[in-house]
Design a protein around this motif. Structure first.
Motif, PDB file in Angstrom:
ATOM      1  N   GLY A   1      50.897  56.994  11.956  1.00  0.00           N
ATOM      2  CA  GLY A   1      51.048  55.585  12.273  1.00  0.00           C
ATOM      3  C   GLY A   1      51.009  55.329  13.759  1.00  0.00           C
ATOM      4  N   PHE A   2      51.619  54.220  14.146  1.00  0.00           N
ATOM      5  CA  PHE A   2      51.626  53.825  15.549  1.00  0.00           C
ATOM      6  C   PHE A   2      52.966  53.200  15.886  1.00  0.00           C
ATOM      7  N   GLY A   3      53.268  53.183  17.156  1.00  0.00           N
ATOM      8  CA  GLY A   3      54.534  52.613  17.592  1.00  0.00           C
ATOM      9  C   GLY A   3      54.518  52.356  19.086  1.00  0.00           C
ATOM     10  N   VAL A   4      55.668  51.904  19.574  1.00  0.00           N
ATOM     11  CA  VAL A   4      55.829  51.664  21.002  1.00  0.00           C
ATOM     12  C   VAL A   4      57.265  51.975  21.385  1.00  0.00           C
ATOM     13  N   ARG A   5      57.419  52.636  22.522  1.00  0.00           N
ATOM     14  CA  ARG A   5      58.738  52.874  23.106  1.00  0.00           C
ATOM     15  C   ARG A   5      58.884  51.947  24.296  1.00  0.00           C
ATOM     16  N   LEU A   6      59.921  51.134  24.255  1.00  0.00           N
ATOM     17  CA  LEU A   6      60.199  50.192  25.326  1.00  0.00           C
ATOM     18  C   LEU A   6      61.488  50.616  26.009  1.00  0.00           C
ATOM     19  N   PHE A   7      61.473  50.628  27.322  1.00  0.00           N
ATOM     20  CA  PHE A   7      62.714  50.857  28.052  1.00  0.00           C
ATOM     21  C   PHE A   7      63.049  49.581  28.801  1.00  0.00           C
ATOM     22  N   LEU A   8      64.160  48.974  28.409  1.00  0.00           N
ATOM     23  CA  LEU A   8      64.663  47.763  29.042  1.00  0.00           C
ATOM     24  C   LEU A   8      65.986  48.119  29.711  1.00  0.00           C
ATOM     25  N   PRO A   9      66.148  47.866  31.014  1.00  0.00           N
ATOM     26  CA  PRO A   9      67.385  48.265  31.685  1.00  0.00           C
ATOM     27  C   PRO A   9      68.646  47.705  31.034  1.00  0.00           C
ATOM     28  N   ILE A  10      68.573  46.531  30.455  1.00  0.00           N
ATOM     29  CA  ILE A  10      69.764  45.928  29.863  1.00  0.00           C
ATOM     30  C   ILE A  10      70.097  46.521  28.484  1.00  0.00           C
ATOM     31  N   LEU A  11      69.087  46.997  27.736  1.00  0.00           N
ATOM     32  CA  LEU A  11      69.294  47.552  26.391  1.00  0.00           C
ATOM     33  C   LEU A  11      69.149  49.065  26.324  1.00  0.00           C
ATOM     34  N   GLY A  12      68.350  49.624  27.184  1.00  0.00           N
ATOM     35  CA  GLY A  12      68.014  51.038  27.084  1.00  0.00           C
ATOM     36  C   GLY A  12      66.714  51.207  26.319  1.00  0.00           C
ATOM     37  N   MET A  13      66.600  52.318  25.597  1.00  0.00           N
ATOM     38  CA  MET A  13      65.375  52.628  24.860  1.00  0.00           C
ATOM     39  C   MET A  13      65.350  51.882  23.523  1.00  0.00           C
ATOM     40  N   VAL A  14      64.239  51.214  23.239  1.00  0.00           N
ATOM     41  CA  VAL A  14      63.991  50.540  21.970  1.00  0.00           C
ATOM     42  C   VAL A  14      62.671  51.083  21.445  1.00  0.00           C
ATOM     43  N   GLU A  15      62.671  51.558  20.193  1.00  0.00           N
ATOM     44  CA  GLU A  15      61.447  52.101  19.613  1.00  0.00           C
ATOM     45  C   GLU A  15      61.098  51.326  18.352  1.00  0.00           C
ATOM     46  N   LEU A  16      59.855  50.878  18.266  1.00  0.00           N
ATOM     47  CA  LEU A  16      59.332  50.165  17.101  1.00  0.00           C
ATOM     48  C   LEU A  16      58.198  51.000  16.536  1.00  0.00           C
ATOM     49  N   VAL A  17      58.262  51.308  15.236  1.00  0.00           N
ATOM     50  CA  VAL A  17      57.294  52.214  14.605  1.00  0.00           C
ATOM     51  C   VAL A  17      56.817  51.619  13.292  1.00  0.00           C
TER      52      VAL A  17
ATOM     53  N   TYR B   1      56.729  69.128  12.233  1.00  0.00           N
ATOM     54  CA  TYR B   1      55.592  69.207  13.137  1.00  0.00           C
ATOM     55  C   TYR B   1      55.238  67.784  13.550  1.00  0.00           C
ATOM     56  N   THR B   2      55.096  67.552  14.840  1.00  0.00           N
ATOM     57  CA  THR B   2      54.819  66.218  15.361  1.00  0.00           C
ATOM     58  C   THR B   2      53.694  66.294  16.379  1.00  0.00           C
ATOM     59  N   SER B   3      52.815  65.319  16.299  1.00  0.00           N
ATOM     60  CA  SER B   3      51.762  65.176  17.288  1.00  0.00           C
ATOM     61  C   SER B   3      51.719  63.713  17.701  1.00  0.00           C
ATOM     62  N   GLU B   4      51.679  63.469  19.014  1.00  0.00           N
ATOM     63  CA  GLU B   4      51.634  62.102  19.524  1.00  0.00           C
ATOM     64  C   GLU B   4      50.572  61.973  20.605  1.00  0.00           C
ATOM     65  N   LEU B   5      49.916  60.845  20.595  1.00  0.00           N
ATOM     66  CA  LEU B   5      49.027  60.454  21.679  1.00  0.00           C
ATOM     67  C   LEU B   5      49.681  59.225  22.302  1.00  0.00           C
ATOM     68  N   ARG B   6      50.234  59.400  23.490  1.00  0.00           N
ATOM     69  CA  ARG B   6      51.048  58.363  24.120  1.00  0.00           C
ATOM     70  C   ARG B   6      50.475  58.030  25.489  1.00  0.00           C
ATOM     71  N   TRP B   7      50.562  56.773  25.865  1.00  0.00           N
ATOM     72  CA  TRP B   7      50.132  56.372  27.196  1.00  0.00           C
ATOM     73  C   TRP B   7      51.083  55.305  27.730  1.00  0.00           C
ATOM     74  N   LEU B   8      51.179  55.213  29.037  1.00  0.00           N
ATOM     75  CA  LEU B   8      52.054  54.255  29.697  1.00  0.00           C
ATOM     76  C   LEU B   8      51.262  52.982  29.957  1.00  0.00           C
ATOM     77  N   ALA B   9      51.605  51.911  29.247  1.00  0.00           N
ATOM     78  CA  ALA B   9      50.861  50.659  29.348  1.00  0.00           C
ATOM     79  C   ALA B   9      51.441  49.738  30.414  1.00  0.00           C
ATOM     80  N   VAL B  10      52.764  49.694  30.515  1.00  0.00           N
ATOM     81  CA  VAL B  10      53.435  48.811  31.479  1.00  0.00           C
ATOM     82  C   VAL B  10      54.531  49.604  32.160  1.00  0.00           C
TER      83      VAL B  10
END
Length: 120
Positions: A70-86, A26-35
């Motif tokens: 907890g908290f984390g961030v999903r970053l999408f960089l065109p050169i690397l793709g998806m990077v997730e830090l949690v 079971y997963t619940s996330e509160l996510r928003w687009l910052a950049v």
């Protein structure tokens, strides 16, 4: 699962993880687009997870779940793709794997992943 070291949840044989046939998650996330620019997309989030695995229906217990938040961030960089830090906190005690150097009392865990996972 976020907030727990790799392989500590689920069935074991001689204290080594063997995987499971049944999964409850079971997963619940509160996510928003910052950049959102052509060079970077960043979406920070807060999460709560509860999960466990079992090896057969005879041992299945849907109330026996490991919980984390907890908290984390999903970053999408065109050169690397998806990077997730949690950074996640585990609420339930777990038995460490014999090859791991910690005793299972550590509560906060930092995790990162490259590429998009199956659950996104």
């Amino acid at each position: 699962m976020r907030g727990y070291p790799l392989g500590v949840l689920g069935p074991r044989l001689n204290n080594e993880p063997v995987g499971g046939r049944i999964l409850n998650k079971y997963t619940s996330e509160l996510r928003w687009l910052a950049v959102q620019t052509p060079q970077l997309q960043a979406a920070p989030y807060l999460f709560m997870d509860a999960a466990n695995t079992w090896d057969r229906f005879a041992t299945y217990n849907p109330a026996q779940l490991f919980r984390s938040a907890g908290f984390g961030v999903r970053l999408f960089l065109p050169i690397l793709g998806m990077v997730e830090l949690v950074y996640g906190y585990n609420f339930d005690e777990f038995q460490p794997i014999s090859t791991q150097s910690h005793d299972g009392s550590r509560r906060w865990y930092f995790q990162f992943s490259l590429g998009q996972g199956f659950n996104n």
